[in-house]
Design an enzyme around this catalytic site. Structure first.
Site, short mmCIF file in Angstrom:
data_model
loop_
_atom_site.label_atom_id
_atom_site.label_comp_id
_atom_site.label_asym_id
_atom_site.label_seq_id
_atom_site.Cartn_x
_atom_site.Cartn_y
_atom_site.Cartn_z
N ASP A 29 -9.91 -3.87 -5.14
CA ASP A 29 -9.35 -3.28 -4.43
C ASP A 29 -9.27 -2.26 -4.62
O ASP A 29 -9.48 -0.99 -5.29
CB ASP A 29 -7.58 -3.58 -4.69
N HIS A 70 -8.38 -4.35 -1.06
CA HIS A 70 -6.91 -4.33 -0.59
C HIS A 70 -6.44 -5.01 0.63
O HIS A 70 -5.30 -4.73 0.84
CB HIS A 70 -7.65 -2.85 -0.25
N SER A 109 0.58 -1.20 0.33
CA SER A 109 -0.12 -0.29 0.01
C SER A 109 1.14 0.93 0.20
O SER A 109 1.79 1.06 -0.78
CB SER A 109 -0.83 -0.04 1.45
#
Length: 423
Positions: A332, A364, A231
């Site tokens: 995501d 995600h 991320s």
């Protein structure tokens, strides 16, 4: 472009109240984290004294102190966060996401508690090793039980929206990779508002330098180092890697080399800030905050690896990059999978070796949390391990016969957590 709220660093220049608030937040965080983690530093990696491995009794006697520190730190950061959000005028959407995050964590708590126990008590974990002179310049090492011969190393940079990242978020990955005879270094870095994107990139680069230069003292192989981020951590680590390649292509002096990184793994990352600012604003990370984290729109190009790699002046830097493998879920919604697809196309366009692997229907957090907590077979984990162990027949044979990973959270809780996840 539509009108927008001024970023925090502009407010600090023109608003005395904002200046005092920002400095209060920054100083409180720095002082408290400095108290927790200590102020000692390894300086320039010379004449360093490494702490000996604590005995089991010492670990147990320090647990209450660690727990107290963690609780106090959590309370302080939570209070400062709400104060900051109130000052910025952040409203309903952020507060609902914070509530959703708390519920999400509660549902996954059975797994988190098991991981936390290993994190505090396992002799394989060396916590909070100092790599620089900033309060957050610490890293955790996860060491294999088998100490025969030098081990491959993964430098892992956690996510957290550039605001709530913390090295312990990588503990599940670290423990699981250590079971496969891979050393993992989870690097902590300054988060906003303690630092902005240039501080984060600087911290992570310094952490990578520490590992490249000193990991042999912990049984690591300095010739088999892999960089991985998730991320926001994928974005920061990609910036670090490309910046290092650009410096080397220009003949600048550096403390570590891109050639030491055998591959880069990016998990659910975003690599083009121009494409993300509006998306994040609609998701609740408002434009004013995002611009403050990224030091204004004028810095977007510098901290957008996808954009920077297309610059003809960086063509030589592209040739220095290691193989790049990106992983992304097609469901995501925090960072759309197009982010990984687009940068891979840009990398291939300048001759770099890159590929993206998409996981149908994954969110995600599925790839990084729910799937590992579910146990059993994990395609992403197996892929990463196979790349690291490529060419090592003995290690590959051990991987093939390794028992399935233990389930840490009941399926019903995983499904509920996925449904309520704010990510």
């Amino acid at each position: 472009m539509a009108s927008m709220s001024p970023p925090i660093h502009d407010l600090r220049q023109h608003d005395e109240t904002a200046t005092h608030f920002y400095l209060d937040v920054r100083c409180l965080i720095c002082r408290f984290l400095g108290f927790i983690f200590g102020t000692e530093t390894f300086g320039n990696h010379q004449q360093q004294q490494f702490p000996r491995k604590p005995e089991n009794m010492e670990r147990q006697s320090s647990f209450s102190r660690d727990l107290g520190h963690a609780a106090a730190e959590t309370y302080l950061i939570t209070r400062l966060t709400f104060t900051l959000l109130r000052y910025l005028g952040v409203g309903y959407r952020w507060y609902t996401r914070l509530v959703a995050l708390a519920c999400y964590a509660l549902l996954l708590m059975p797994g988190f508690l098991q991981v936390a126990y290993c994190y505090f008590f396992s002799s394989q974990v060396r916590r909070s090793i100092v790599y620089g002179d900033q309060p957050r310049n610490r890293l955790d090492l996860y060491l294999p039980i088998n100490t025969n011969g030098p081990k491959p190393v993964v430098v892992f940079v956690t996510g957290g929206a550039w605001i709530i990242g913390y090295k312990a978020w990588g503990s599940l990955l670290g423990l699981q990779l250590a079971e496969r005879d891979i050393i993992v270094a989870c690097v902590d870095y300054r988060n906003f508002p303690q630092g902005t994107i240039s501080d984060m990139v600087k911290d992570v680069s310094q952490g990578v330098s520490f590992v490249c230069n000193l990991i042999d003292r912990f049984g690591g192989d300095p010739n088999r180092i892999y960089l991985m981020g998730q991320s926001a951590g994928a974005h920061i680590s990609a910036c670090v890697l490309l910046e290092q390649a650009i410096k080397e292509s220009r003949g600048e002096s550096t403390t570590w080399s891109v050639s030491q990184i055998k591959a880069y793994f990016g998990l659910s990352g975003g690599y083009n800030l121009f494409n993300l600012v509006d998306h994040f604003h609609n998701r609740g990370l408002y434009r004013s905050i995002f611009l403050s984290i990224m030091e204004g729109e004028g810095s977007f190009e510098q901290f957008s690896p996808e954009v920077r790699i297309k610059d003809p002046r960086n063509r030589e830097a592209a040739s220095l990059l290691p193989p790049i493998k990106l992983f992304h879920g097609t469901s995501d919604y925090s960072i759309p999978s197009d982010a990984s697809i687009n940068i891979v196309e840009a990398l291939k366009g300048v001759g770099a070796e890159a590929e993206v692997i998409l996981y149908e229907g994954k969110s995600h957090t599925d790839l990084f949390l729910q799937d590992p907590l579910r146990g059993g077979k994990d395609d992403l984990f197996d892929h990463v391990v196979s790349v690291i162990h490529a060419g090592d027949e003995e290690a590959l044979a051990k991987d093939a016969s390794a028992p399935p990973r233990k389930r840490l959270v009941p399926e019903i809780l995983l499904r509920l957590a996925r449904h309520i996840s704010p990510f």
